[in-house]
Motif scaffolding. Structure first.
Motif, PDB file in Angstrom:
ATOM      1  N   GLN B 175      40.400   4.587  53.228  1.00  0.00           N
ATOM      2  CA  GLN B 175      39.399   3.561  52.938  1.00  0.00           C
ATOM      3  C   GLN B 175      38.007   4.159  52.727  1.00  0.00           C
ATOM      4  O   GLN B 175      37.022   3.438  52.718  1.00  0.00           O
ATOM      5  CB  GLN B 175      39.351   2.560  54.090  1.00  0.00           C
ATOM      6  N   ASP B 177      35.102   6.590  50.685  1.00  0.00           N
ATOM      7  CA  ASP B 177      34.749   7.101  49.362  1.00  0.00           C
ATOM      8  C   ASP B 177      34.924   8.621  49.370  1.00  0.00           C
ATOM      9  O   ASP B 177      35.103   9.224  50.436  1.00  0.00           O
ATOM     10  CB  ASP B 177      33.321   6.668  48.991  1.00  0.00           C
ATOM     11  N   ASN B 345      30.854   3.914  49.446  1.00  0.00           N
ATOM     12  CA  ASN B 345      30.977   2.665  50.210  1.00  0.00           C
ATOM     13  C   ASN B 345      29.595   2.032  50.292  1.00  0.00           C
ATOM     14  O   ASN B 345      28.623   2.711  50.595  1.00  0.00           O
ATOM     15  CB  ASN B 345      31.465   2.938  51.640  1.00  0.00           C
ATOM     16  N   GLN B 378      40.837  -6.586  47.902  1.00  0.00           N
ATOM     17  CA  GLN B 378      41.372  -5.337  48.472  1.00  0.00           C
ATOM     18  C   GLN B 378      42.703  -5.491  49.195  1.00  0.00           C
ATOM     19  O   GLN B 378      43.561  -4.639  49.102  1.00  0.00           O
ATOM     20  CB  GLN B 378      40.360  -4.751  49.451  1.00  0.00           C
ATOM     21  N   GLU B 440      39.581  -1.918  44.754  1.00  0.00           N
ATOM     22  CA  GLU B 440      40.299  -0.893  45.530  1.00  0.00           C
ATOM     23  C   GLU B 440      41.811  -1.183  45.607  1.00  0.00           C
ATOM     24  O   GLU B 440      42.357  -1.345  46.697  1.00  0.00           O
ATOM     25  CB  GLU B 440      39.737  -0.807  46.947  1.00  0.00           C
ATOM     26  N   ARG B 443      44.538   1.453  47.792  1.00  0.00           N
ATOM     27  CA  ARG B 443      44.431   1.839  49.208  1.00  0.00           C
ATOM     28  C   ARG B 443      45.821   1.974  49.817  1.00  0.00           C
ATOM     29  O   ARG B 443      46.618   1.040  49.774  1.00  0.00           O
ATOM     30  CB  ARG B 443      43.667   0.775  49.988  1.00  0.00           C
ATOM     31  N   THR B 471      37.222   1.635  42.385  1.00  0.00           N
ATOM     32  CA  THR B 471      38.093   2.593  43.058  1.00  0.00           C
ATOM     33  C   THR B 471      37.315   3.802  43.567  1.00  0.00           C
ATOM     34  O   THR B 471      36.278   4.161  43.019  1.00  0.00           O
ATOM     35  CB  THR B 471      39.235   3.059  42.121  1.00  0.00           C
ATOM     36  N   HIS B 472      37.862   4.404  44.646  1.00  0.00           N
ATOM     37  CA  HIS B 472      37.315   5.660  45.158  1.00  0.00           C
ATOM     38  C   HIS B 472      38.143   6.836  44.679  1.00  0.00           C
ATOM     39  O   HIS B 472      37.857   7.975  45.052  1.00  0.00           O
ATOM     40  CB  HIS B 472      37.351   5.665  46.692  1.00  0.00           C
TER      41      HIS B 472
END
Lengths: 301, 549
Positions: B175, B177, B345, B378, B440, B443, B471-472
């Protein structure tokens, strides 16, 4: 920073900077004053003092929100007292014979007494809200832990889960709003939504329980007392608590110096002391509550 | 070698009511000071193995347990999680459920207080762990005010405060970044090297951890399928489990380079030795840093008066008594366009998507859409309010999601990937929206599930739906989006093609791009292999070899 949340956040304020034992003692002293005193002027001073304290603690807006919710009790308390009280002499409306309830005479005294009781209830609600916003619940529960660790931790978890579950419910409702037709409507839709929130909270409770297991909760030992020197804010709020208690007793007791300057009787007729003594007591209570907020040194979290 | 700290002997385990065992015949020894990475697809036993190591399996979860697990000489059949918690720190995936107290200080103190330590020991333990993790500034903050990265660091602090001999972590970066994720892994490596704390960590984004790991244990259907150093694992993965290959390993395989790099640094050294990369500091040809066009900061989108799927004009989102979350964001999205929305984040990604979907109203500015906007939030579980999947979404949508078979199943009984597809079917409702926004969506997803989702999103874009994904994960962004928008502090700080934006960064860059220094805008291993293939015949090119020009 100002808080509008109804939950504790560490802010830069003298009350937040005081230790929880002192914060609790201060709040209890004001609650005791609210219970002991009946004089409307003195109660109004306490009310103003608590609101000012809320502003001084940076939670004024949240306190006003709580006040709006608490105001709901005002009307029913007054209404019920007017209908059931038979003690007043000044009748302003006659409802006639109400059978088993006797004569339905509505009196001015009953209205005034109902309003005073409602004011006292709202004052207690306001003070406890201030405590929940500005006194660290973890520290408060640590005091209880010495008596019962598990009960204290359960209470702490419940405190923690309230904002978490509120956030869950908000997230769930938001997700339902993104459905093409909006959230499921009607009673069935609402029941489904509540069921989903409950199911989610059970999942979350299981996760939290697993965390507690690995943190050693099952073998919880007795926590030990912490010793730390009293800060200037601890001393100020302790002094304030003592002053509020002393003034309340002084205002009530006929034997005390000042001789019951806040004496108030609603029945059979309204009789209230009103003079310099009453004003002095009200002003002193207000000052005692507000003064600890004047010293803002060392309050940064 | 020292005696093992953690031993599994013939461990088998089945959750209550489960048809298949979660662990089967597991034999493992983990020694003090080892840094072990657990690899494997979702549902293949990584989390269960970690829970067995700290005795949550079987004490907390119940089920059928066989064999034995010993941690620091304590048999988990005889000692529960509370006792084992004195030698093992545990960090789960979701930081929110691991923070149980109101303030950070109380959170860190809880473990020590639970074990009856004195006030002085508690105070010192809290202070030391806070300093070690760099969270001393957070000690008096409320836990529910922390960002995701801060929450995870505090939860790690709570796991470490008792000075455990081993720390067990279940996808701790899922969760976070990229910046916070790298910081956490760096921190674990430091704790491992300086204090010899053994680390056992499960992770889907293997490339993030592999270079720090001494050893990789891969699980397949609850069994240990591979146990070796990172190079041995990568060789095994290339043969037996390609979906577990890291982008660097895949790049080398496609480019025909015989080595198996565990990380960017190793990969660059190997390429340099092969004459396929210049010396450090020498810009690679065609790299973002070598004169390629810098990412645009002005909004893109279809020029002229063509209809747009979404137009965001100067949108501000300012909280009452709080900060501004969005600060004058402009964004234009054309039909069929695919956009990756990236940033740390708290940068404002989720808020921007909520504005796009009309869940929030701007305090200033305007949002216009060219049709229905479907937003997938999410957590797919938030969409499920019925007992049957068939009640959640129309039959046509279930059919399209490949879930027609699950119409009578309870949505909560579906696997992670299936739940995601069902949630997507719910928000799209069987009709193609003008814009599909996803917050996201990857995850906790393994690489195979991510690849399937990327394929699905590209297909929708080809059909004319605009897709915007917060998205990260740079690898996922590169796989599904042609355009990338980088947000920071509520502002769009870069907006350009994915090739421009994801090739030139340190954090917001794919592993392939970081290895090649952004050369040719290559983001994915396949594109990187093409770049390397073009270099082979020109291996003496001074720009490539790093010789003076």
């Amino acid at each position: 920073m100002r808080s509008t949340s109804l939950f504790y956040r560490r802010l830069a304020s003298p009350l937040h900077a005081a230790r929880a034992t002192v914060g609790v003692a201060w709040v209890l002293s004001i609650t005791t004053a609210a219970v002991l005193l009946y004089h409307p002027v003195v109660l109004a001073a306490l009310f103003a003092g608590v609101l000012a304290a809320g502003a001084g603690a940076g939670v004024g807006r949240a306190l006003l929100r709580a006040l709006r919710l608490a105001a709901i009790v005002w009307v029913p308390i007054v209404l019920v007292n007017v209908l059931v009280s038979r003690d007043g002499l000044t009748v302003f409306a006659r409802l006639g014979d109400l059978g088993p309830f006797g004569q339905g005479n509505l009196t001015v005294e009953a209205v005034v007494y109902g309003a005073v009781i409602a004011l006292k209830v709202m004052l207690v609600v306001l003070v406890t809200t201030l405590a929940s916003l500005a006194v660290d619940p973890d520290e408060t529960l640590r005091l209880v832990r010495r008596v019962s660790f598990r009960s204290a931790l359960t209470a702490s978890l419940a405190t923690r889960l309230i904002p978490v579950l509120a956030a869950d419910a908000q997230r769930l409702a938001e997700a339902q709003r993104t459905r093409p037709g909006g959230a499921p409507g009607g009673a069935r839709g609402r029941v489904a939504l509540v069921r989903a929130v409950v199911a989610g909270s059970l999942d979350r409770a299981a996760d939290v329980a697993a965390t507690l297991e690995v943190r050693g909760f099952a073998g919880a030992g007795r926590s030990q007392r912490r010793r730390a020197p009293l800060s200037r804010h601890d001393l100020a709020f302790l002094a304030s608590a003592v002053a509020v208690l002393a003034l309340s007793i002084l205002a009530r007791a006929p034997w005390a110096a000042g001789g019951g300057a806040a004496r108030f009787d609603a029945y059979p007729e309204i009789r209230a002391a009103f003079g310099l003594g009453t004003v002095a007591i009200a002003a002193a209570l207000l000052a005692a509550i507000v003064l600890p907020f004047a010293d803002r040194r060392g309050i940064e979290p | 070698m020292s005696a093992p700290l953690l031993s599994f002997r013939g461990v088998g385990y089945r959750y209550p009511g489960a048809a298949e065992p979660a662990l089967q015949d597991v034999h493992l020894d983990i020694h003090p000071g080892e840094f072990c990475l657990l690899a494997g697809l979702s549902g293949h036993g990584k989390s269960t193995l970690l829970r067995a190591a700290c005795a949550l399996v079987p004490h907390f979860h119940g089920g059928t347990f066989a064999g034995s697990v010993t941690l620091a000489g304590l048999d988990t059949r005889e000692h529960g999680p509370a006792r084992l918690g004195e030698v093992a720190g545990v960090l789960f995936q979701d930081p929110e459920t691991q923070l149980v107290m109101s303030t950070v200080r109380a959170e860190l103190a809880l473990g020590l207080e639970s074990r009856g330590h004195g006030a002085a020991t508690v105070a010192r333990g809290v202070e030391e762990v806070a300093l070690a993790l760099g969270i001393d500034g957070l000690l008096d903050r409320s836990t529910h005010e922390l960002s995701g990265g801060e929450q995870q660091r505090v939860a790690l602090g709570a796991a470490l405060v008792g000075r455990p001999q081993v720390v067990l972590l279940d996808e701790p970066t899922s969760q976070l970044d990229p910046v916070a994720g790298d910081e956490l892994i760096g921190l674990l490596r430091r704790l491992n090297q300086e204090w010899e704390i053994a680390v056992v960590i499960s992770e889907h984004r293997l490339e993030r951890v592999l270079s720090a790991a001494d050893r990789v244990i891969a699980l397949e259907r609850g069994r240990v399928a591979c146990d070796g150093d990172p190079a041995a694992f990568l060789r095994w993965a290339a043969e037996a489990a390609p979906s577990l290959q890291t982008p660097a390993a895949r790049l080398f395989e496609l480019a025909g380079v015989p080595e198996v790099p565990a990380g960017v640094r190793q990969a660059r050294s190997a390429l340099r030795r092969a004459g396929l990369l210049g010396d450090p500091g020498t810009p690679a040809s065609g790299s973002a840093g070598a004169g390629a066009a810098p990412p645009r900061t002005r909004p893109r989108g279809r020029r002229g008066h063509a209809p747009l799927a979404l137009r965001v004009r100067g949108v501000w989102h300012e909280l009452r008594d709080g900060p501004a979350i969005l600060r004058g964001v402009d964004l234009a999205v054309a039909p069929g366009e695919t956009i990756a929305l990236m940033g740390r984040n708290g940068a404002g990604k989720s808020t921007l998507l909520r504005h796009a979907a009309g869940l929030l109203a701007p305090t200033r500015g305007r949002v216009e859409s060219g049709g229905r906007v479907a937003l997938l939030l999410q957590n797919p579980g938030d969409y499920f309010v019925h007992e049957r999947a068939g009640e959640e979404a129309p039959a046509q949508a279930l059919e399209r999601a490949g879930l027609a078979w699950a119409a009578e199943r309870n949505p909560r009984d579906l696997s992670g990937g299936e739940r995601q597809r069902l949630a997507l079917a719910i928000v799209t409702g069987g009709e193609e929206p003008a814009l599909l926004a996803l917050d996201e969506p990857t995850r906790g997803m393994d690489r195979a599930a991510k690849a399937a989702l990327a394929t699905e999103l590209r297909a929708r874009a080809r059909a004319g739906t605009a897709v915007i994904v917060a998205t990260h994960d740079p690898e996922f962004a590169a796989a599904c989006a042609a355009r990338a928008v980088l947000l920071a502090d509520g502002r769009v700080i870069a907006d350009g093609s994915s090739a421009e934006l994801l090739a030139g960064g340190w954090y917001f860059a794919t592993e392939t791009a970081r290895i090649l220094g952004g050369a040719g805008g290559a983001l994915l291993p396949e594109e990187g292999a093409e770049v390397l293939a073009r270099r082979r015949p020109r291996a003496q090119d001074p720009l490539i070899t790093g010789a003076p020009t």
